[in-house]
Design a protein around this motif. Sequence first.
Motif, PDB file in Angstrom:
ATOM      1  N   CYS A  72     -75.345 -14.720   3.532  1.00  0.00           N
ATOM      2  CA  CYS A  72     -76.455 -14.275   2.693  1.00  0.00           C
ATOM      3  C   CYS A  72     -77.361 -13.382   3.534  1.00  0.00           C
ATOM      4  O   CYS A  72     -78.004 -13.845   4.477  1.00  0.00           O
ATOM      5  CB  CYS A  72     -77.252 -15.461   2.170  1.00  0.00           C
ATOM      6  SG  CYS A  72     -76.259 -16.636   1.238  1.00  0.00           S
ATOM      7  N   PHE A  76     -82.035 -14.247   1.032  1.00  0.00           N
ATOM      8  CA  PHE A  76     -81.509 -15.533   0.595  1.00  0.00           C
ATOM      9  C   PHE A  76     -82.021 -15.812  -0.818  1.00  0.00           C
ATOM     10  O   PHE A  76     -83.198 -15.592  -1.106  1.00  0.00           O
ATOM     11  CB  PHE A  76     -81.935 -16.670   1.529  1.00  0.00           C
ATOM     12  CG  PHE A  76     -81.483 -17.989   1.001  1.00  0.00           C
ATOM     13  CD1 PHE A  76     -80.177 -18.414   1.204  1.00  0.00           C
ATOM     14  CD2 PHE A  76     -82.323 -18.780   0.219  1.00  0.00           C
ATOM     15  CE1 PHE A  76     -79.711 -19.599   0.648  1.00  0.00           C
ATOM     16  CE2 PHE A  76     -81.870 -19.966  -0.338  1.00  0.00           C
ATOM     17  CZ  PHE A  76     -80.562 -20.375  -0.115  1.00  0.00           C
ATOM     18  N   HIS A  85     -78.849 -13.728  -3.124  1.00  0.00           N
ATOM     19  CA  HIS A  85     -78.217 -13.896  -1.810  1.00  0.00           C
ATOM     20  C   HIS A  85     -77.876 -12.572  -1.098  1.00  0.00           C
ATOM     21  O   HIS A  85     -77.108 -12.561  -0.136  1.00  0.00           O
ATOM     22  CB  HIS A  85     -76.965 -14.768  -1.895  1.00  0.00           C
ATOM     23  CG  HIS A  85     -77.265 -16.221  -2.153  1.00  0.00           C
ATOM     24  ND1 HIS A  85     -78.401 -16.855  -1.704  1.00  0.00           N
ATOM     25  CD2 HIS A  85     -76.548 -17.182  -2.816  1.00  0.00           C
ATOM     26  CE1 HIS A  85     -78.380 -18.129  -2.077  1.00  0.00           C
ATOM     27  NE2 HIS A  85     -77.274 -18.359  -2.764  1.00  0.00           N
ATOM     28  N   ARG A  89     -72.443 -10.298   1.274  1.00  0.00           N
ATOM     29  CA  ARG A  89     -71.296 -11.132   0.903  1.00  0.00           C
ATOM     30  C   ARG A  89     -70.340 -10.431  -0.057  1.00  0.00           C
ATOM     31  O   ARG A  89     -69.263 -10.948  -0.330  1.00  0.00           O
ATOM     32  CB  ARG A  89     -71.752 -12.477   0.308  1.00  0.00           C
ATOM     33  CG  ARG A  89     -72.529 -12.355  -0.995  1.00  0.00           C
ATOM     34  CD  ARG A  89     -72.860 -13.730  -1.557  1.00  0.00           C
ATOM     35  NE  ARG A  89     -73.617 -13.648  -2.798  1.00  0.00           N
ATOM     36  CZ  ARG A  89     -73.768 -14.659  -3.636  1.00  0.00           C
ATOM     37  NH1 ARG A  89     -73.223 -15.833  -3.370  1.00  0.00           N
ATOM     38  NH2 ARG A  89     -74.480 -14.523  -4.734  1.00  0.00           N
ATOM     39  N   ALA A 165     -78.644 -16.638   5.506  1.00  0.00           N
ATOM     40  CA  ALA A 165     -78.014 -17.969   5.533  1.00  0.00           C
ATOM     41  C   ALA A 165     -76.507 -17.866   5.736  1.00  0.00           C
ATOM     42  O   ALA A 165     -75.865 -16.937   5.232  1.00  0.00           O
ATOM     43  CB  ALA A 165     -78.286 -18.735   4.238  1.00  0.00           C
ATOM     44  N   HIS A 167     -73.822 -19.692   4.246  1.00  0.00           N
ATOM     45  CA  HIS A 167     -73.795 -20.549   3.057  1.00  0.00           C
ATOM     46  C   HIS A 167     -72.534 -21.445   3.079  1.00  0.00           C
ATOM     47  O   HIS A 167     -71.651 -21.319   2.217  1.00  0.00           O
ATOM     48  CB  HIS A 167     -73.786 -19.617   1.834  1.00  0.00           C
ATOM     49  CG  HIS A 167     -74.099 -20.250   0.526  1.00  0.00           C
ATOM     50  ND1 HIS A 167     -73.465 -21.376   0.068  1.00  0.00           N
ATOM     51  CD2 HIS A 167     -74.987 -19.909  -0.439  1.00  0.00           C
ATOM     52  CE1 HIS A 167     -73.952 -21.680  -1.127  1.00  0.00           C
ATOM     53  NE2 HIS A 167     -74.866 -20.803  -1.452  1.00  0.00           N
ATOM     54  N   TYR A 169     -69.699 -24.047   2.669  1.00  0.00           N
ATOM     55  CA  TYR A 169     -69.204 -25.064   1.727  1.00  0.00           C
ATOM     56  C   TYR A 169     -68.283 -26.009   2.505  1.00  0.00           C
ATOM     57  O   TYR A 169     -67.163 -25.631   2.852  1.00  0.00           O
ATOM     58  CB  TYR A 169     -68.377 -24.420   0.616  1.00  0.00           C
ATOM     59  CG  TYR A 169     -69.112 -23.610  -0.420  1.00  0.00           C
ATOM     60  CD1 TYR A 169     -69.625 -22.344  -0.129  1.00  0.00           C
ATOM     61  CD2 TYR A 169     -69.251 -24.085  -1.728  1.00  0.00           C
ATOM     62  CE1 TYR A 169     -70.264 -21.581  -1.105  1.00  0.00           C
ATOM     63  CE2 TYR A 169     -69.893 -23.321  -2.711  1.00  0.00           C
ATOM     64  CZ  TYR A 169     -70.400 -22.080  -2.386  1.00  0.00           C
ATOM     65  OH  TYR A 169     -71.022 -21.322  -3.352  1.00  0.00           O
ATOM     66  N   ASP A 212     -80.842 -28.944  -4.609  1.00  0.00           N
ATOM     67  CA  ASP A 212     -80.994 -27.548  -4.183  1.00  0.00           C
ATOM     68  C   ASP A 212     -82.315 -27.449  -3.421  1.00  0.00           C
ATOM     69  O   ASP A 212     -83.361 -27.150  -3.994  1.00  0.00           O
ATOM     70  CB  ASP A 212     -80.976 -26.638  -5.433  1.00  0.00           C
ATOM     71  CG  ASP A 212     -80.868 -25.170  -5.073  1.00  0.00           C
ATOM     72  OD1 ASP A 212     -80.962 -24.834  -3.876  1.00  0.00           O
ATOM     73  OD2 ASP A 212     -80.713 -24.345  -5.995  1.00  0.00           O
ATOM     74  N   TRP A 246     -77.184 -27.892  -0.938  1.00  0.00           N
ATOM     75  CA  TRP A 246     -76.901 -27.562  -2.340  1.00  0.00           C
ATOM     76  C   TRP A 246     -75.641 -28.267  -2.833  1.00  0.00           C
ATOM     77  O   TRP A 246     -74.599 -28.234  -2.166  1.00  0.00           O
ATOM     78  CB  TRP A 246     -76.730 -26.045  -2.515  1.00  0.00           C
ATOM     79  CG  TRP A 246     -76.440 -25.621  -3.927  1.00  0.00           C
ATOM     80  CD1 TRP A 246     -77.249 -25.813  -5.010  1.00  0.00           C
ATOM     81  CD2 TRP A 246     -75.269 -24.937  -4.421  1.00  0.00           C
ATOM     82  NE1 TRP A 246     -76.648 -25.288  -6.143  1.00  0.00           N
ATOM     83  CE2 TRP A 246     -75.443 -24.741  -5.807  1.00  0.00           C
ATOM     84  CE3 TRP A 246     -74.101 -24.475  -3.809  1.00  0.00           C
ATOM     85  CZ2 TRP A 246     -74.490 -24.114  -6.600  1.00  0.00           C
ATOM     86  CZ3 TRP A 246     -73.158 -23.837  -4.602  1.00  0.00           C
ATOM     87  CH2 TRP A 246     -73.355 -23.659  -5.986  1.00  0.00           C
ATOM     88  N   CYS A 269     -72.745 -27.981   0.238  1.00  0.00           N
ATOM     89  CA  CYS A 269     -73.230 -26.848   1.028  1.00  0.00           C
ATOM     90  C   CYS A 269     -74.393 -27.295   1.909  1.00  0.00           C
ATOM     91  O   CYS A 269     -75.380 -27.842   1.407  1.00  0.00           O
ATOM     92  CB  CYS A 269     -73.711 -25.714   0.126  1.00  0.00           C
ATOM     93  SG  CYS A 269     -72.357 -24.823  -0.642  1.00  0.00           S
ATOM     94  N   GLU A 271     -76.494 -25.199   4.633  1.00  0.00           N
ATOM     95  CA  GLU A 271     -76.551 -23.800   5.026  1.00  0.00           C
ATOM     96  C   GLU A 271     -77.584 -23.570   6.123  1.00  0.00           C
ATOM     97  O   GLU A 271     -78.778 -23.738   5.895  1.00  0.00           O
ATOM     98  CB  GLU A 271     -76.907 -22.967   3.792  1.00  0.00           C
ATOM     99  CG  GLU A 271     -76.077 -23.332   2.559  1.00  0.00           C
ATOM    100  CD  GLU A 271     -76.656 -22.739   1.275  1.00  0.00           C
ATOM    101  OE1 GLU A 271     -77.284 -21.691   1.323  1.00  0.00           O
ATOM    102  OE2 GLU A 271     -76.457 -23.362   0.222  1.00  0.00           O
ATOM    103  N   ALA A 273     -80.014 -21.531   7.985  1.00  0.00           N
ATOM    104  CA  ALA A 273     -80.698 -20.414   7.335  1.00  0.00           C
ATOM    105  C   ALA A 273     -82.043 -20.073   7.972  1.00  0.00           C
ATOM    106  O   ALA A 273     -82.621 -20.867   8.722  1.00  0.00           O
ATOM    107  CB  ALA A 273     -80.925 -20.772   5.853  1.00  0.00           C
TER     108      ALA A 273
END
Length: 313
Positions: A72, A76, A85, A89, A165, A167, A169, A212, A246, A269, A271, A273
């Motif tokens: 990101c 962000f 974001h 990406r 970030a 991000h 997963y 979140d 998240w 997630c 992240e 950041a």
Amino acid sequence: MAEEKPAVELAKGVNGLDKVVLRGARGSSAEVYLYGGHVTSWKNDHGEELLFVSSKAIFKPPKAIRGGIPICFPQFGSHGTLEQHGFARNKLWSIDTDPPPFPTNSSNKAFVDLILKPSEEDAKIWPHSYEFRLRVALGPGGDLMLTSRIRNTNSDGKAFSYTFAYHTYFSVSDISEVRVEGLETLDYLDNLQEQERFTEQGDAITFESEVDKIYLSTPSKIAIIDHEKKRTFVLRKDGLPDAVVWNPWDKKAKAMADFGDDEYKHMLCIEAAAVEKPITLKPGEEWKGRLELSAVPSSYCSGQLDPQKVLQG
Ligand SMILES: O=P(O)(O)OC[C@H]1O[C@@H](O)[C@H](O)[C@@H](O)[C@@H]1O
């Protein structure tokens, strides 16, 4: 004897997109798409996938790949004038054949350097000149290391600011069996409550509904403990004070076209950041943001694992 595969190899991924495959000495591997400078796979020495990528991920510009490690930048989330974001990406990155010197373990061959520079088109939406260099490396123990170096190359004397970030997963066995340690007692901004600021209460974080949150000024080390898999992810970060947590849970999962209805159970997630305080670079200045991920076996029985040991170890 089978011929040994190279430590770094350029290959074709989904929809013919270019990807770089990294292979560690003992069987670990990682894959990085030039589209997005996006890590889509990280496997341990036993070939087990450690990152989550949705079975519905769309590997086609301009949609970012759902899963792995989207970058990101330069924004962000949706707080700013740019697309959610930022644009890094969903840009096509290049392989950086001549990166500036990088302090590194010279015996480690499994790494790739990517670079993103603005096109004329990009300059219309973010009028700045920059070089974004990303190194993705597999450590000798199978750790995954990402280093971003962003330089302001503006010739008009102007500084620029951005948020950022990784991000990430993570693949987890069952979100209800997972706990995160290292964020307890910290302040966070809750994206589900108009970014209102709250303070996390004492215990490690567990999951039973949508989350979140942007945790602020976190320690450099965060652990994700997956009870069922008996695996702990340890995340170390540098230059990235915040940590976003998240999980979309069931309702939001259903609303996302590139995410399976039940997949929220198998991902989380976390992240690394820089969100609360944007980073500002004057012309000629460079910023560095580092993320190091490792996955270690954990034999957790309720109450036996001392979180301090995980975090200090
Ligand atoms: O769907 P996207 O753009 O990849 O974003 C996914 C999520 O990314 C998280 O980082 C944000 O905090 C969430 O608000 C957002 O929903």
